[in-house]
Design an enzyme around this catalytic site. Structure first.
Site, PDB file in Angstrom:
ATOM      1  N   PHE A   1       0.832  -1.199   0.000  1.00 36.05           N
ATOM      2  CA  PHE A   1       0.000   0.000   0.000  1.00 36.05           C
ATOM      3  C   PHE A   1       0.868   1.251   0.000  1.00 36.05           C
ATOM      4  O   PHE A   1       1.904   1.298   0.679  1.00 36.05           O
ATOM      5  CB  PHE A   1      -0.860   0.067   1.278  1.00 36.05           C
ATOM      6  CG  PHE A   1      -1.966  -0.924   1.384  1.00 36.05           C
ATOM      7  CD1 PHE A   1      -3.207  -0.675   0.816  1.00 36.05           C
ATOM      8  CD2 PHE A   1      -1.782  -2.099   2.093  1.00 36.05           C
ATOM      9  CE1 PHE A   1      -4.238  -1.583   0.937  1.00 36.05           C
ATOM     10  CE2 PHE A   1      -2.810  -3.021   2.224  1.00 36.05           C
ATOM     11  CZ  PHE A   1      -4.046  -2.764   1.646  1.00 36.05           C
ATOM     12  N   ASP A   2       0.423   2.264  -0.729  1.00 36.84           N
ATOM     13  CA  ASP A   2       0.877   3.620  -0.446  1.00 36.84           C
ATOM     14  C   ASP A   2       0.240   4.017   0.891  1.00 36.84           C
ATOM     15  O   ASP A   2      -0.674   3.322   1.376  1.00 36.84           O
ATOM     16  CB  ASP A   2       0.427   4.552  -1.579  1.00 36.84           C
ATOM     17  CG  ASP A   2       0.695   6.011  -1.270  1.00 36.84           C
ATOM     18  OD1 ASP A   2       1.839   6.336  -0.922  1.00 36.84           O
ATOM     19  OD2 ASP A   2      -0.256   6.811  -1.354  1.00 36.84           O
ATOM     20  N   LEU A   3       0.677   5.098   1.483  1.00 35.00           N
ATOM     21  CA  LEU A   3       0.138   5.495   2.790  1.00 35.00           C
ATOM     22  C   LEU A   3      -0.849   6.659   2.677  1.00 35.00           C
ATOM     23  O   LEU A   3      -2.049   6.473   2.777  1.00 35.00           O
ATOM     24  CB  LEU A   3       1.282   5.851   3.736  1.00 35.00           C
ATOM     25  CG  LEU A   3       0.880   6.109   5.196  1.00 35.00           C
ATOM     26  CD1 LEU A   3       0.216   4.892   5.811  1.00 35.00           C
ATOM     27  CD2 LEU A   3       2.092   6.532   6.015  1.00 35.00           C
TER      28      LEU A   3
ATOM     29  N   ASP B   1      -2.974   5.834  -4.570  1.00 36.77           N
ATOM     30  CA  ASP B   1      -3.934   6.830  -5.027  1.00 36.77           C
ATOM     31  C   ASP B   1      -3.391   7.749  -6.107  1.00 36.77           C
ATOM     32  O   ASP B   1      -4.157   8.512  -6.699  1.00 36.77           O
ATOM     33  CB  ASP B   1      -4.390   7.691  -3.850  1.00 36.77           C
ATOM     34  CG  ASP B   1      -3.255   8.553  -3.302  1.00 36.77           C
ATOM     35  OD1 ASP B   1      -3.349   9.786  -3.399  1.00 36.77           O
ATOM     36  OD2 ASP B   1      -2.273   7.997  -2.803  1.00 36.77           O
TER      37      ASP B   1
END
Length: 215
Positions: free
Chosen positions: A7-9, A164
């Site tokens: 995941f990106d954060l 995102d």
């Protein structure tokens, strides 16, 4: 072996967009400069802060001062202005119970990433964090994704990367993992499509079902 899930954060697991924008406005005001619009600033989310401010500063010293001022607002206001996205806790718990290795690939420092994850009670679900201070190369370069895979003992053919921003999609595609665009973050379908995500997901709650299809 369940798929490895990266995941990106910011904008993916943790909603820190208000904090990012307020910190930006504070830094530019303190420098006596007109601040870029919120929309313009968001185009840099996903790359390190130094690279973002380099677009607006005239010298390396100015970049340093912009960052200092940004942190001057960000750090004391961090905990009250960040939250997890709806459904993130349930999804991470589901992935953990199913045996998925879980990593973070972010352009934020590891220390601040850990603080954010602890603040929203997601830290215990994460196996590794690759941050801006983990290596010299950053998204959209694939190196951070490769490092996360190496730490988790898996390869690109057995992993997905959810993010995102276009920088996330570019890094994931270059690394050879399956990329999933997070439409619950600040960017819409039209903004992510040019980066060629393999999948787009409207809500994080749909991730376990998508992973089951990909397995």
């Amino acid at each position: 072996m369940p798929l490895t899930v990266l995941f990106d954060l910011d904008g993916t697991l943790v909603d820190s967009i208000e904090l990012i924008q307020r910190s930006k406005d504070y830094a530019f005001a303190a420098m006596g400069r007109p601040a870029p619009s919120d929309r313009e600033w968001l185009t840099g989310v996903g790359i390190p802060l130094r690279a973002m401010f380099s677009r607006y500063a005239d010298t390396p010293a100015e970049v340093q001062e912009f960052i200092r001022l940004y942190r001057e607002y960000q750090i004391p206001n961090h905990d009250r202005l960040v939250r997890s996205y709806d459904g993130a806790t349930t999804v991470l718990r589901t992935l953990r119970d199913a045996g998925h290795p879980i990593g973070i690939v972010t352009s934020k420092s590891v220390e601040l990433s850990e603080r954010g994850l602890r603040c929203v009670e997601l830290y215990d679900y994460i196996d590794t964090i690759v941050g801006a201070d983990s290596l010299a190369l950053h998204k959209p370069d694939p190196a951070p994704v490769h490092l996360a895979l190496e730490r988790l003992g898996t390869n690109a053919g057995e992993a997905v990367f959810i993010g995102d921003s276009v920088h996330d999609m570019q890094a994931g595609n270059a690394a050879g993992v399956v990329t999933i665009g997070a439409l619950w973050g600040p960017f819409g379908r039209d903004e992510l499509l040019p980066a060629n995500p393999r999948h787009l997901l409207d809500d994080i709650s749909g991730l376990p079902a998508l992973l089951a299809e990909l397995a």
